[in-house]
Design a protein around this motif. Structure first.
Motif, PDB file in Angstrom:
ATOM      1  N   GLU A 116       0.826  -1.205   0.000  1.00  0.00           N
ATOM      2  CA  GLU A 116       0.000   0.000   0.000  1.00  0.00           C
ATOM      3  C   GLU A 116       0.868   1.265   0.000  1.00  0.00           C
ATOM      4  OE1 GLU A 116      -3.335   0.110   2.630  1.00  0.00           O
ATOM      5  OE2 GLU A 116      -3.751  -2.030   2.421  1.00  0.00           O
ATOM      6  N   ILE A 117       1.959   1.241   0.738  1.00  0.00           N
ATOM      7  CA  ILE A 117       2.858   2.397   0.762  1.00  0.00           C
ATOM      8  C   ILE A 117       3.444   2.639  -0.624  1.00  0.00           C
ATOM      9  CG2 ILE A 117       5.071   3.258   1.629  1.00  0.00           C
ATOM     10  CD1 ILE A 117       4.442   1.839   4.295  1.00  0.00           C
ATOM     11  N   VAL A 118       3.927   1.585  -1.253  1.00  0.00           N
ATOM     12  CA  VAL A 118       4.563   1.719  -2.563  1.00  0.00           C
ATOM     13  C   VAL A 118       3.575   2.255  -3.602  1.00  0.00           C
ATOM     14  CG1 VAL A 118       5.529   0.378  -4.464  1.00  0.00           C
ATOM     15  CG2 VAL A 118       6.385   0.024  -2.149  1.00  0.00           C
ATOM     16  N   TYR A 119       2.375   1.696  -3.614  1.00  0.00           N
ATOM     17  CA  TYR A 119       1.369   2.200  -4.552  1.00  0.00           C
ATOM     18  C   TYR A 119       1.021   3.654  -4.255  1.00  0.00           C
ATOM     19  CZ  TYR A 119       0.054  -2.013  -7.186  1.00  0.00           C
ATOM     20  OH  TYR A 119       0.042  -3.077  -8.046  1.00  0.00           O
ATOM     21  N   ALA A 120       0.926   4.016  -2.978  1.00  0.00           N
ATOM     22  CA  ALA A 120       0.605   5.397  -2.609  1.00  0.00           C
ATOM     23  C   ALA A 120       1.682   6.373  -3.080  1.00  0.00           C
ATOM     24  CB  ALA A 120       0.413   5.523  -1.102  1.00  0.00           C
ATOM     25  N   SER A 145       8.672   5.166   8.080  1.00  0.00           N
ATOM     26  CA  SER A 145       8.803   4.105   7.080  1.00  0.00           C
ATOM     27  C   SER A 145       8.397   4.595   5.698  1.00  0.00           C
ATOM     28  CB  SER A 145       7.962   2.894   7.484  1.00  0.00           C
ATOM     29  OG  SER A 145       8.490   2.288   8.648  1.00  0.00           O
ATOM     30  N   ILE A 146       7.366   5.436   5.633  1.00  0.00           N
ATOM     31  CA  ILE A 146       6.966   6.010   4.340  1.00  0.00           C
ATOM     32  C   ILE A 146       8.107   6.835   3.759  1.00  0.00           C
ATOM     33  CG2 ILE A 146       5.404   7.651   3.228  1.00  0.00           C
ATOM     34  CD1 ILE A 146       3.226   6.695   5.178  1.00  0.00           C
ATOM     35  N   HIS A 147       8.763   7.611   4.616  1.00  0.00           N
ATOM     36  CA  HIS A 147       9.912   8.392   4.151  1.00  0.00           C
ATOM     37  C   HIS A 147      11.039   7.469   3.667  1.00  0.00           C
ATOM     38  CE1 HIS A 147       8.711  12.477   5.014  1.00  0.00           C
ATOM     39  NE2 HIS A 147       8.398  12.194   6.271  1.00  0.00           N
ATOM     40  N   ARG A 148      11.284   6.385   4.398  1.00  0.00           N
ATOM     41  CA  ARG A 148      12.353   5.462   4.015  1.00  0.00           C
ATOM     42  C   ARG A 148      12.061   4.799   2.678  1.00  0.00           C
ATOM     43  NH1 ARG A 148      13.043   1.070   8.143  1.00  0.00           N
ATOM     44  NH2 ARG A 148      14.893   0.583   6.895  1.00  0.00           N
ATOM     45  N   VAL A 149      10.817   4.350   2.510  1.00  0.00           N
ATOM     46  CA  VAL A 149      10.443   3.741   1.232  1.00  0.00           C
ATOM     47  C   VAL A 149      10.522   4.779   0.116  1.00  0.00           C
ATOM     48  CG1 VAL A 149       8.602   2.614  -0.063  1.00  0.00           C
ATOM     49  CG2 VAL A 149       8.997   1.971   2.318  1.00  0.00           C
ATOM     50  N   GLY A 150      10.041   5.991   0.406  1.00  0.00           N
ATOM     51  CA  GLY A 150      10.111   7.061  -0.586  1.00  0.00           C
ATOM     52  C   GLY A 150      11.521   7.330  -1.054  1.00  0.00           C
ATOM     53  N   SER A 151      12.450   7.336  -0.105  1.00  0.00           N
ATOM     54  CA  SER A 151      13.849   7.559  -0.455  1.00  0.00           C
ATOM     55  C   SER A 151      14.395   6.413  -1.301  1.00  0.00           C
ATOM     56  CB  SER A 151      14.684   7.708   0.821  1.00  0.00           C
ATOM     57  OG  SER A 151      16.052   7.890   0.525  1.00  0.00           O
ATOM     58  N   ALA A 152      14.012   5.182  -0.939  1.00  0.00           N
ATOM     59  CA  ALA A 152      14.526   4.003  -1.640  1.00  0.00           C
ATOM     60  C   ALA A 152      14.034   3.916  -3.078  1.00  0.00           C
ATOM     61  CB  ALA A 152      14.144   2.738  -0.876  1.00  0.00           C
ATOM     62  N   VAL A 153      12.824   4.442  -3.335  1.00  0.00           N
ATOM     63  CA  VAL A 153      12.254   4.344  -4.691  1.00  0.00           C
ATOM     64  C   VAL A 153      12.312   5.670  -5.439  1.00  0.00           C
ATOM     65  CG1 VAL A 153      10.725   2.454  -4.017  1.00  0.00           C
ATOM     66  CG2 VAL A 153       9.875   4.808  -3.914  1.00  0.00           C
ATOM     67  N   ARG A 192       7.013  12.983  -2.904  1.00  0.00           N
ATOM     68  CA  ARG A 192       5.670  12.409  -2.775  1.00  0.00           C
ATOM     69  C   ARG A 192       5.479  11.809  -1.386  1.00  0.00           C
ATOM     70  NH1 ARG A 192       2.355   9.671  -7.644  1.00  0.00           N
ATOM     71  NH2 ARG A 192       0.555   8.910  -6.462  1.00  0.00           N
ATOM     72  N   ALA A 193       6.519  11.190  -0.831  1.00  0.00           N
ATOM     73  CA  ALA A 193       6.438  10.637   0.522  1.00  0.00           C
ATOM     74  C   ALA A 193       6.197  11.746   1.535  1.00  0.00           C
ATOM     75  CB  ALA A 193       7.724   9.885   0.853  1.00  0.00           C
ATOM     76  N   ALA A 194       6.873  12.863   1.377  1.00  0.00           N
ATOM     77  CA  ALA A 194       6.695  13.990   2.299  1.00  0.00           C
ATOM     78  C   ALA A 194       5.256  14.500   2.249  1.00  0.00           C
ATOM     79  CB  ALA A 194       7.668  15.108   1.956  1.00  0.00           C
ATOM     80  N   GLY A 195       4.697  14.579   1.054  1.00  0.00           N
ATOM     81  CA  GLY A 195       3.325  15.034   0.932  1.00  0.00           C
ATOM     82  C   GLY A 195       2.336  14.072   1.560  1.00  0.00           C
ATOM     83  N   LEU A 196       2.556  12.769   1.367  1.00  0.00           N
ATOM     84  CA  LEU A 196       1.680  11.761   1.959  1.00  0.00           C
ATOM     85  C   LEU A 196       1.738  11.819   3.481  1.00  0.00           C
ATOM     86  CD1 LEU A 196      -0.155   9.275   1.853  1.00  0.00           C
ATOM     87  CD2 LEU A 196       1.912   7.862   1.510  1.00  0.00           C
ATOM     88  N   VAL A 197       2.944  11.908   4.025  1.00  0.00           N
ATOM     89  CA  VAL A 197       3.091  11.963   5.489  1.00  0.00           C
ATOM     90  C   VAL A 197       2.437  13.227   6.047  1.00  0.00           C
ATOM     91  CG1 VAL A 197       4.755  12.215   7.368  1.00  0.00           C
ATOM     92  CG2 VAL A 197       5.137  10.502   5.580  1.00  0.00           C
ATOM     93  N   ALA A 198       2.600  14.340   5.374  1.00  0.00           N
ATOM     94  CA  ALA A 198       1.992  15.592   5.841  1.00  0.00           C
ATOM     95  C   ALA A 198       0.471  15.466   5.890  1.00  0.00           C
ATOM     96  CB  ALA A 198       2.402  16.751   4.933  1.00  0.00           C
ATOM     97  N   ASP A 199      -0.100  14.849   4.864  1.00  0.00           N
ATOM     98  CA  ASP A 199      -1.559  14.655   4.838  1.00  0.00           C
ATOM     99  C   ASP A 199      -2.011  13.744   5.972  1.00  0.00           C
ATOM    100  OD1 ASP A 199      -4.259  14.718   3.458  1.00  0.00           O
ATOM    101  OD2 ASP A 199      -3.825  12.579   3.358  1.00  0.00           O
ATOM    102  N   LEU A 200      -1.291  12.660   6.186  1.00  0.00           N
ATOM    103  CA  LEU A 200      -1.660  11.722   7.252  1.00  0.00           C
ATOM    104  C   LEU A 200      -1.530  12.381   8.628  1.00  0.00           C
ATOM    105  CD1 LEU A 200       0.055   8.472   5.902  1.00  0.00           C
ATOM    106  CD2 LEU A 200      -2.387   9.036   5.856  1.00  0.00           C
ATOM    107  N   ARG A 201      -0.468  13.142   8.823  1.00  0.00           N
ATOM    108  CA  ARG A 201      -0.291  13.834  10.109  1.00  0.00           C
ATOM    109  C   ARG A 201      -1.418  14.849  10.346  1.00  0.00           C
ATOM    110  NH1 ARG A 201       4.241  13.038  12.991  1.00  0.00           N
ATOM    111  NH2 ARG A 201       6.096  12.143  11.986  1.00  0.00           N
ATOM    112  N   ASP A 202      -1.848  15.527   9.297  1.00  0.00           N
ATOM    113  CA  ASP A 202      -2.948  16.483   9.439  1.00  0.00           C
ATOM    114  C   ASP A 202      -4.229  15.772   9.882  1.00  0.00           C
ATOM    115  OD1 ASP A 202      -1.365  18.617   8.725  1.00  0.00           O
ATOM    116  OD2 ASP A 202      -2.093  18.735   6.650  1.00  0.00           O
ATOM    117  N   ARG A 203      -4.475  14.607   9.320  1.00  0.00           N
ATOM    118  CA  ARG A 203      -5.676  13.853   9.691  1.00  0.00           C
ATOM    119  C   ARG A 203      -5.597  13.364  11.142  1.00  0.00           C
ATOM    120  NH1 ARG A 203      -6.128   9.426   5.190  1.00  0.00           N
ATOM    121  NH2 ARG A 203      -7.830   8.708   6.553  1.00  0.00           N
TER     122      ARG A 203
END
Length: 303
Positions: free
Chosen positions: A12-16, A126-134, A139-150
């Motif tokens: 799910e992280i990779v697809y996101a 972990s999202i940041h780590r996967v984002g860096s690896a791929v 995009r990882a930073a944006g996803l994490v920011a959205d999740l933290r806001d929620r």
């Protein structure tokens, strides 16, 4: 980049992050496109068995060759650049040691990235780590920011509540297990009290009498790997225990079935969905009701 993900949350992280893996685990089913990817492992446990039978099969597998096996032929054919695995639980998904051994013995030029998630912050890291690896850092930073806001929105709304009810989440039925890892933190963030297990601790079996004495005011039944329908099929393992009907949550109609397979026990981006669902159970006057395919009132399934 050719990526293989060996647990549903990593898929799910990779697809996101906008990357489609070339191979996944046998349990990866979200997003729907993941079901079309080749499976790189198999389980030695029957997922359709009863909760007691699964528990026995897991114990037997752990004494033998383990719960999971890596399909080395498929892994070699896929020739990945990156393999994402986990170190949280060797019952929930293939263990990182087994994966690393397979990669080394096959002589693959692949990085093995191990996720070890026990909290929401671990998920975000972990999202940041996967984002860096791929190569998807932005995009990882944006996803994490959205999740933290929620998460912050849930916490702000829950702070308006006048009470903090006792919450229990069970992630297995026979034996009864109390959910740990990220669940205690989420129950507290949702405006409840979670006193049967510490935040970040592993889920573990508990005596039923301990749960009775705790007497949860909100009870969520979310066995690992079970959706609502499969939980319903195994519900007697819980409801026939002595004193179940006397629990405050049951008497007051605040006992629920939750989809443990897709939400509660899957440490991907949808953990924040789980937080929002849990908040609605703890404080239904403050939060929108969760979708029926994710949560069902226990009373409606016992009739």
């Amino acid at each position: 980049m050719r990526v293989v993900t060996l647990l549903p949350s990593a898929t799910e992280i990779v697809y996101a992050l906008g990357v489609e893996p070339v191979g996944v685990s046998h349990e990866c089913d979200y997003p729907p496109a993941a079901r079309e990817r080749p499976s790189v492992n198999r389980s030695r446990v029957d997922p359709d068995a009863s909760s007691a039978e699964i528990n026995e099969q897991v114990a037997a597998a752990e004494e033998g060759d383990g719960v999971y096996a890596v399909d080395r032929e498929t892994l070699a054919e896929l020739d990945p650049d990156l393999v994402v695995t986990q170190g949280v639980c060797d019952v929930c998904a293939v263990d990182h040691v087994l994966v690393a051994e397979a990669v080394e013995e096959l002589g693959l030029d692949a990085e093995v990235l191990t996720l070890d998630i026990h909290s929401l912050d671990d998920l975000f890291e972990s999202i940041h780590r996967v984002g860096s690896a791929v190569g998807r850092d932005e995009r990882a930073a944006g996803l994490v920011a959205d999740l933290r806001d929620r998460v912050a929105a849930v916490e702000t709304t829950a702070a308006r509540a006048e009470t903090r009810p006792r919450v229990a989440v069970l992630d297995w039925l026979d034996p009864v297990m109390v959910a740990g890892h990220w669940v205690p933190e989420m129950a507290e963030t949702a405006g409840g009290r979670y006193e049967l297990e510490a935040a970040g601790a592993h889920s573990r079996p508990r005596e039923w009498e301990t749960v009775r004495e705790y007497d949860p005011e909100v009870l969520a039944v979310a066995p690992c790997g079970f959706d609502v329908a499969q939980t319903r099929e195994n519900l007697a393992d819980l409801t026939e225990r002595p004193g179940f009907d006397d629990l405050t949550a049951v008497r007051e109609g605040r006992a629920y079935l939750m989809d443990g397979h897709h939400y509660v026990n899957r440490s991907g981006p949808r953990l924040v969905d789980t937080l929002e669902f849990l908040a609605a159970l703890v404080h239904p006057d403050l939060f929108e009701a969760p979708p029926r395919d994710a949560v069902a009132e226990l009373g409606t399934v016992r009739a």
